[in-house]
Design an enzyme around this catalytic site. Structure first.
Site, PDB file in Angstrom:
ATOM      1  N   SER A   1     -10.037  -0.481   7.114  1.00 48.85           N
ATOM      2  CA  SER A   1      -9.517  -0.300   5.761  1.00 48.85           C
ATOM      3  C   SER A   1      -8.788  -1.493   5.171  1.00 48.85           C
ATOM      4  CB  SER A   1      -8.606   0.927   5.719  1.00 48.85           C
ATOM      5  OG  SER A   1      -9.354   2.098   5.907  1.00 48.85           O
TER       6      SER A   1
ATOM      7  N   LYS B   1       0.842  -1.206   0.000  1.00 47.29           N
ATOM      8  CA  LYS B   1       0.000   0.000   0.000  1.00 47.29           C
ATOM      9  C   LYS B   1       0.872   1.249   0.000  1.00 47.29           C
ATOM     10  CE  LYS B   1      -3.942   2.016   2.518  1.00 47.29           C
ATOM     11  NZ  LYS B   1      -4.877   1.820   3.643  1.00 47.29           N
TER      12      LYS B   1
ATOM     13  N   SER C   1      -9.675   2.056   2.900  1.00 45.73           N
ATOM     14  CA  SER C   1      -8.798   2.766   1.999  1.00 45.73           C
ATOM     15  C   SER C   1      -7.836   1.855   1.240  1.00 45.73           C
ATOM     16  CB  SER C   1      -7.999   3.807   2.801  1.00 45.73           C
ATOM     17  OG  SER C   1      -7.182   3.177   3.776  1.00 45.73           O
TER      18      SER C   1
END
Length: 485
Positions: free
Chosen positions: A178, A79, A154
Site C-alpha cells: 500500500s 495518512k 491504500s
C-alpha cells in the site's frame, strides 16, 4: 522552479541562508492545495491554522543559532490511519468520522522532533483495505497524471499529494503493497521498510504482522532523510526491532559496481503488462551500465502469495477490528434495541463493503473446524515464501522487478471484481509476507501512465536498497517529470 521541485536538502540550504522562510513553504503548500485539491481529493482533514502557527515559531528559531531538526520546516501530509493528537483521524471510515485522538503515534512524535510541519491527514482506502482508494467512505482520490484513473491504494492520498505537489513528503502505511503500488501508479518514490524498523505504535491496526509505516517522496534522497527521522526502536511497540540505525543519506554514493541482482521469472511472466516488462528490462540495462550484473532467479511459491496474504491479513483484521463496537469510541448507532443490536447496527452502518468482506473472510478462516485448513496452512506457506527470499539473498544483493503488473486503471473499472483488484498486489505481497524492505522508483511510462521499478533488499539492509535506487535515479530523468494539472 517551484519550491516543490527542490530536494529537501536544497530547501534546507535556502532556509539556512535565510533566502526562504518556513512560512513561505507552508504558504506555497496550501496555495497548491487550494489550486488542485478539488481535482485530486488527496486530503480528508487540513491542519492549516496549526501549521501556520507552527511555521511562525520555526521562523523565529531560524533567526537564532538553535540546533535544527533533520526535517526542519518541511511540510508533510500524514495518512489518516496514523493517529495525531487533536487532529481528526478517521481511517477514511464512517465508523471513526468523529474521532479526535488524544495522543500522537510514535512516527508523528518523531516528525515533530525532526521539526516537520503537518499539513493535514490524507485520504486512503477504509482501514487500509484496498488497492485503488475507491474504498474511502468519503470520496475517491484521483491520479494526478489522469484524473479519471485511480492513484492506487491504500495510501492513494499519500502518493497523489506528493505527485501533485500538495505535500513535500508524506507518510503512508504498507500491509501488502500500500505504499509501493500507489507510488508506482503516481510516479513517485515509495519505501516499505523492514518489518519492525519503524514503530507501529499509533498506527490503527489492519494486519499487525504485516503493517509497516514508510515515506512517500519525490526522490530517493528525500526518502532516505525521512526514513532517518522515523526509524528506530520503540518500547511502545512489541514488534519493534532493536537494531542500529545507519546513516541512510551517506549510503547514497552512486557506487553499485559488482552489485548482484536477482530478477524473479515469476515477476516478469504471465499477467505482467508487456510495456511494464519493457520498462523494467530497460531499467536493468541502466543498472548494468553502472557496473551491476543480473540473472534470472525463481521465487517458486509466488503463485500462492495472494491467497496466503488474504487469509492471514483478513484473519488479523477480523481480530483487530473487533474493537470497533460502538461502545468506547467512534460512531454509535441510534436507538438500538439492546447491546447486541447496537453492535450489529453500529458495524453495519460504520463499516464499508470491503471491510465487511475481509472481516467475514477472516472470521471464517479462524473459526473452529477451518483454522487448521486455512489459517494454519497459510502461515506455513508464508514461511516457504520467506525461505524463497532467503535462498535468493544468499547469492544476490537485491531482487528487482516491477512494482505492479500494470499501470493505474480507470476509476470504477474493477470495483465490482474484487479478485482482479487483489491481483494488482501480486508482486508486492510476497515482499510483505517475507518482512523485507522494498522501494518503488519511477522507471518509465506506459500509455501515458507511470511505471514503478521495485527494488527489494535483505532484512534491515535499507542502505543497499536506497543506494541502488539512488544510483538508478541519478542515471534517468523519470523522477523529474510532473503531471500537468
Amino acid at each position: 522552479m517551484s519550491l516543490f521541485d527542490l530536494r529537501l536538502q536544497e530547501i534546507h540550504n535556502q532556509l539556512n541562508a535565510r533566502e526562504l522562510s518556513v512560512s513561505d513553504l507552508v504558504d506555497q503548500a496550501y496555495q497548491r492545495i487550494g489550486q488542485t485539491e478539488n481535482k485530486v481529493k488527496a486530503y480528508l482533514t487540513l491542519n492549516e491554522e496549526h501549521a501556520r502557527a507552527h511555521a511562525r515559531l520555526l521562523d523565529e528559531q531560524l533567526a537564532t543559532d538553535a540546533p535544527r531538526g533533520l526535517l526542519f520546516g518541511l511540510p508533510a501530509g500524514i495518512k489518516d490511519n496514523i493517529v495525531t493528537e487533536g487532529l481528526r483521524t478517521t481511517c477514511a471510515s464512517q465508523f471513526l468520522s468523529n474521532y479526535d485522538p488524544i495522543y500522537d503515534a510514535t512516527v508523528v512524535q518523531k516528525l515533530k522532533k525532526a521539526q516537520s510541519v503537518t499539513l493535514g491527514k490524507l485520504n486512503m482506502d477504509e482501514f487500509a483495505m484496498g488497492g485503488s482508494n475507491e474504498n474511502s467512505s468519503f470520496y475517491p482520490t484521483r491520479n494526478p497524471w489522469n484524473l479519471d484513473y485511480v492513484p492506487g491504494g491504500s495510501s492513494g492520498g499519500s502518493a497523489a499529494a506528493v505527485a501533485s505537489g500538495e505535500a513535500y513528503f508524506t507518510l503512508g502505511s504498507d500491509t501488502g503493497g500500500s505504499i509501493r503500488q500507489p507510488a508506482s501508479y503516481c510516479g513517485v518514490v515509495g519505501l516499505k521498510p523492514t518489518y519492525g524498523l519503524v514503530s507501529r505504535f499509533g498506527l490503527v491496526a489492519f494486519a499487525s504482522s504485516l503493517d509497516q509505516i514508510g515515506p512517500i517522496t519525490k526522490n530517493v534522497e528525500d526518502s532516505a532523510y525521512v526514513l532517518q527521522a522515523i526509524a528506530g526502536y520503540d518500547n511502545m511497540d512489541s514488534t519493534s526491532a532493536k537494531v542500529d540505525i545507519p546513516d541512510y543519506v551517506s549510503a547514497l554514493n552512486g557506487d553499485i559496481k559488482g552489485l548482484r541482482i536477482g530478477v524473479p521469472k515469476e515477476y516478469l511472466g504471465q499477467g505482467i503488462d508487456p510495456k511494464v516488462k519493457e520498462s523494467v528490462l530497460a531499467a536493468l540495462k541502466v543498472l548494468e551500465g553502472l557496473g551491476a550484473t543480473w540473472e534470472e532467479v525463481s521465487l517458486p511459491h509466488t503463485e500462492y502469495a495472494v491467497a496466503t496474504y488474504y487469509l492471514l491479513a483478513s484473519s488479523e483484521a477480523s481480530s483487530n477490528l473487533a474493537r470497533f463496537d460502538g461502545v468506547r469510541y467512534g460512531v454509535r448507532a441510534d436507538n438500538p434495541d439492546n447491546l447486541i443490536d447496537m453492535y450489529v447496527k453500529s458495524r453495519s452502518q460504520g463499516f464499508g463493503e470491503e471491510v465487511k468482506r475481509r472481516i467475514m473472510l477472516g472470521t471464517y478462516a479462524l473459526s473452529s473446524g477451518y483454522y487448521d485448513a486455512y489459517y494454519l496452512k497459510a502461515q506455513k506457506v508464508r514461511t516457504l515464501i520467506k525461505q524463497d527470499f532467503d535462498q535468493v539473498f544468499a547469492n544476490y544483493d537485491v531482487i528487482i522487478g516491477p512494482t505492479a503488473p500494470t499501470t493505474a486503471f480507470p476509476i470504477g473499472s474493477q470495483v465490482d471484481d474484487p479478485l482482479t483488484m487483489y491481483l494488482n498486489d501480486i508482486v508486492t505481497i510476497p515482499v510483505s509476507l517475507a518482512g523485507v524492505p522494498a522501494i518503488s522508483v519511477p522507471c518509465g511510462f506506459a500509455d501515458g501512465m507511470p511505471v514503478g521499478l521495485q527494488i527489494i533488499g535483505k532484512a534491515f539492509d535499507e542502505s543497499t536498497v536506497l543506494r541502488v535506487a539512488h544510483a538508478y535515479e541519478q542515471s534517468t530523468e523519470h523522477h523529474k517529470l510532473r503531471p500537468q494539472l
